[in-house]
Design a protein around this motif. Structure first.
Motif, mmCIF file in Angstrom:
data_model
loop_
_atom_site.group_PDB
_atom_site.id
_atom_site.type_symbol
_atom_site.label_atom_id
_atom_site.label_comp_id
_atom_site.label_asym_id
_atom_site.label_seq_id
_atom_site.Cartn_x
_atom_site.Cartn_y
_atom_site.Cartn_z
ATOM 1 N N ILE A 97 5.601 10.327 -6.627
ATOM 2 C CA ILE A 97 6.288 10.277 -5.334
ATOM 3 C C ILE A 97 7.788 10.089 -5.558
ATOM 4 O O ILE A 97 8.599 10.645 -4.810
ATOM 5 N N ALA A 98 8.178 9.367 -6.598
ATOM 6 C CA ALA A 98 9.606 9.206 -6.904
ATOM 7 C C ALA A 98 10.222 10.566 -7.249
ATOM 8 O O ALA A 98 11.329 10.887 -6.796
ATOM 9 N N GLU A 99 9.503 11.372 -8.016
ATOM 10 C CA GLU A 99 9.963 12.722 -8.361
ATOM 11 C C GLU A 99 10.059 13.586 -7.114
ATOM 12 O O GLU A 99 11.077 14.241 -6.864
ATOM 13 N N LEU A 100 9.020 13.589 -6.308
ATOM 14 C CA LEU A 100 8.978 14.406 -5.097
ATOM 15 C C LEU A 100 10.019 13.940 -4.073
ATOM 16 O O LEU A 100 10.627 14.761 -3.381
ATOM 17 N N PHE A 101 10.229 12.636 -4.007
ATOM 18 C CA PHE A 101 11.232 12.045 -3.104
ATOM 19 C C PHE A 101 12.604 12.669 -3.356
ATOM 20 O O PHE A 101 13.348 12.949 -2.421
ATOM 21 N N GLU A 102 12.946 12.858 -4.614
ATOM 22 C CA GLU A 102 14.245 13.446 -4.976
ATOM 23 C C GLU A 102 14.295 14.936 -4.652
ATOM 24 O O GLU A 102 15.369 15.480 -4.385
ATOM 25 N N LEU A 103 13.160 15.601 -4.669
ATOM 26 C CA LEU A 103 13.112 17.047 -4.451
ATOM 27 C C LEU A 103 13.059 17.448 -2.975
ATOM 28 O O LEU A 103 13.387 18.580 -2.628
ATOM 29 N N CYS A 104 12.603 16.537 -2.112
ATOM 30 C CA CYS A 104 12.344 16.875 -0.701
ATOM 31 C C CYS A 104 13.368 16.238 0.234
ATOM 32 O O CYS A 104 13.346 15.028 0.450
ATOM 33 N N PRO A 105 14.226 17.043 0.822
ATOM 34 C CA PRO A 105 15.171 16.489 1.795
ATOM 35 C C PRO A 105 14.483 16.291 3.151
ATOM 36 O O PRO A 105 13.388 16.802 3.400
ATOM 37 N N ILE A 106 15.142 15.554 4.021
ATOM 38 C CA ILE A 106 14.686 15.465 5.414
ATOM 39 C C ILE A 106 14.722 16.892 5.961
ATOM 40 O O ILE A 106 15.650 17.653 5.685
ATOM 41 N N GLY A 107 13.680 17.249 6.696
ATOM 42 C CA GLY A 107 13.553 18.616 7.208
ATOM 43 C C GLY A 107 12.609 19.472 6.378
ATOM 44 O O GLY A 107 12.342 20.618 6.735
ATOM 45 N N THR A 108 12.100 18.938 5.267
ATOM 46 C CA THR A 108 11.109 19.665 4.480
ATOM 47 C C THR A 108 9.948 20.032 5.381
ATOM 48 O O THR A 108 9.413 19.191 6.093
ATOM 49 N N GLN A 109 9.532 21.304 5.336
ATOM 50 C CA GLN A 109 8.405 21.732 6.152
ATOM 51 C C GLN A 109 7.102 21.360 5.444
ATOM 52 O O GLN A 109 6.982 21.489 4.231
ATOM 53 N N VAL A 110 6.153 20.860 6.243
ATOM 54 C CA VAL A 110 4.898 20.350 5.690
ATOM 55 C C VAL A 110 3.731 20.915 6.494
ATOM 56 O O VAL A 110 3.797 20.990 7.727
ATOM 57 N N ARG A 111 2.690 21.288 5.790
ATOM 58 C CA ARG A 111 1.434 21.633 6.443
ATOM 59 C C ARG A 111 0.333 20.827 5.776
ATOM 60 O O ARG A 111 0.243 20.779 4.547
ATOM 61 N N VAL A 112 -0.501 20.204 6.589
ATOM 62 C CA VAL A 112 -1.668 19.483 6.089
ATOM 63 C C VAL A 112 -2.887 20.323 6.454
ATOM 64 O O VAL A 112 -3.092 20.652 7.628
ATOM 65 N N ILE A 113 -3.659 20.683 5.445
ATOM 66 C CA ILE A 113 -4.868 21.487 5.671
ATOM 67 C C ILE A 113 -6.100 20.726 5.246
ATOM 68 O O ILE A 113 -6.006 19.770 4.503
ATOM 69 N N PRO B 102 0.801 -1.230 0.000
ATOM 70 C CA PRO B 102 0.000 0.000 0.000
ATOM 71 C C PRO B 102 0.836 1.283 0.000
ATOM 72 O O PRO B 102 0.310 2.343 -0.328
ATOM 73 N N LEU B 103 2.122 1.195 0.346
ATOM 74 C CA LEU B 103 2.975 2.389 0.358
ATOM 75 C C LEU B 103 3.651 2.650 -0.982
ATOM 76 O O LEU B 103 4.398 3.622 -1.123
ATOM 77 N N GLY B 104 3.423 1.792 -1.950
ATOM 78 C CA GLY B 104 4.019 2.002 -3.256
ATOM 79 C C GLY B 104 5.529 1.881 -3.229
ATOM 80 O O GLY B 104 6.099 1.101 -2.468
ATOM 81 N N THR B 105 6.196 2.700 -4.045
ATOM 82 C CA THR B 105 7.637 2.569 -4.239
ATOM 83 C C THR B 105 8.490 3.436 -3.313
ATOM 84 O O THR B 105 9.648 3.131 -3.083
ATOM 85 N N HIS B 106 7.933 4.533 -2.802
ATOM 86 C CA HIS B 106 8.684 5.476 -1.974
ATOM 87 C C HIS B 106 7.792 5.984 -0.846
ATOM 88 O O HIS B 106 6.577 6.119 -1.027
ATOM 89 N N ALA B 107 8.422 6.312 0.289
ATOM 90 C CA ALA B 107 7.680 6.877 1.419
ATOM 91 C C ALA B 107 8.500 7.967 2.093
ATOM 92 O O ALA B 107 9.719 7.833 2.238
ATOM 93 N N MET B 108 7.808 9.046 2.473
ATOM 94 C CA MET B 108 8.411 10.125 3.252
ATOM 95 C C MET B 108 7.609 10.228 4.545
ATOM 96 O O MET B 108 6.423 10.551 4.528
ATOM 97 N N TYR B 109 8.274 9.909 5.645
ATOM 98 C CA TYR B 109 7.616 9.819 6.947
ATOM 99 C C TYR B 109 7.582 11.187 7.615
ATOM 100 O O TYR B 109 8.597 11.897 7.637
ATOM 101 N N LEU B 110 6.433 11.539 8.168
ATOM 102 C CA LEU B 110 6.265 12.812 8.856
ATOM 103 C C LEU B 110 6.585 12.659 10.339
ATOM 104 O O LEU B 110 6.663 11.542 10.848
ATOM 105 N N SER B 111 6.735 13.767 11.037
ATOM 106 C CA SER B 111 7.053 13.711 12.463
ATOM 107 C C SER B 111 5.887 13.161 13.283
ATOM 108 O O SER B 111 6.078 12.775 14.428
ATOM 109 N N TRP B 112 4.705 13.113 12.714
ATOM 110 C CA TRP B 112 3.565 12.491 13.383
ATOM 111 C C TRP B 112 3.661 10.977 13.178
ATOM 112 O O TRP B 112 3.784 10.518 12.036
ATOM 113 N N PRO B 113 3.580 10.177 14.224
ATOM 114 C CA PRO B 113 3.654 8.717 14.049
ATOM 115 C C PRO B 113 2.547 8.201 13.115
ATOM 116 O O PRO B 113 1.395 8.621 13.207
#
Length: 186
Positions: A170-186, A130-141
């Protein structure tokens, strides 16, 4: 009595009208709002963050889109997403990317195991992951921005809290987003 004979001009006009008939349904379909198509709402990073000194993401669950800005906002991109099924599953607020994984292993959460006792962990790289090929984990568990092999989910409320993208996106975004990328979910 009415004359029902066809003239050459009438025949040409009827043939022209018949040729345009297939175009009408195509135009009508283009304006129909389908359930799996996102209707993106434009976002401005300034509405969510004080600066873009780091890569910035806004996951808009209402319009089912993820907005990306590079450092300094020189590059802006929008990606269609899947979103949580219900508001109760949707965590909103500020977070950041704390870990990234190619070929992530998926393990059902405790609440998923309660609802679906037959679910089991799926190894990374498996076609049914279900997670596909790449995952970027958020600070929320247990909240992840990840890919999906099930493309029917994109543009729909279909997740248990995560933000899903097409695997190639997600593969494209994975390459663009380093650890520490700021995220807001609205």
């Amino acid at each position: 009595m009415t004359d029902t004979r066809m003239t050459r001009r009438g025949l040409i006009g009827a043939a022209g009208a018949a040729l345009t008939l297939p175009l009408i349904p195509a135009r009508a379909r283009a304006t129909v709002n389908r359930n799996n198509i996102s209707s993106f709402v434009s976002q401005e990073w300034q509405d969510h963050f004080e600066n873009v000194d780091v890569v910035t993401l806004v996951a808009d669950t209402g319009s089912r889109a993820l907005h990306y800005w590079s450092v300094g906002a020189a590059d802006y991109r929008v990606y269609p997403t899947s979103v949580p099924k219900t508001d109760e599953l949707t965590k909103r607020g500020y977070t950041e990317i704390v870990r990234k994984k190619v070929g992530p292993t998926w393990t059902p959460t405790a609440s998923q195991m309660e609802r679906f006792p037959d679910w089991h962990p799926v190894e990374g790289g498996a076609p049914d992951n279900p997670l596909g090929t790449h995952a970027m984990y958020l600070s929320w568990p247990a909240y992840i921005i990840h890919g999906t092999h099930d493309t029917r989910k994109i543009g729909r409320p279909s997740s248990d809290g995560c933000i899903g993208l097409y695997n190639e996106k997600i593969a494209e975004l994975f390459e663009l987003c380093p650890i520490g990328t700021q995220v807001r979910v609205i």
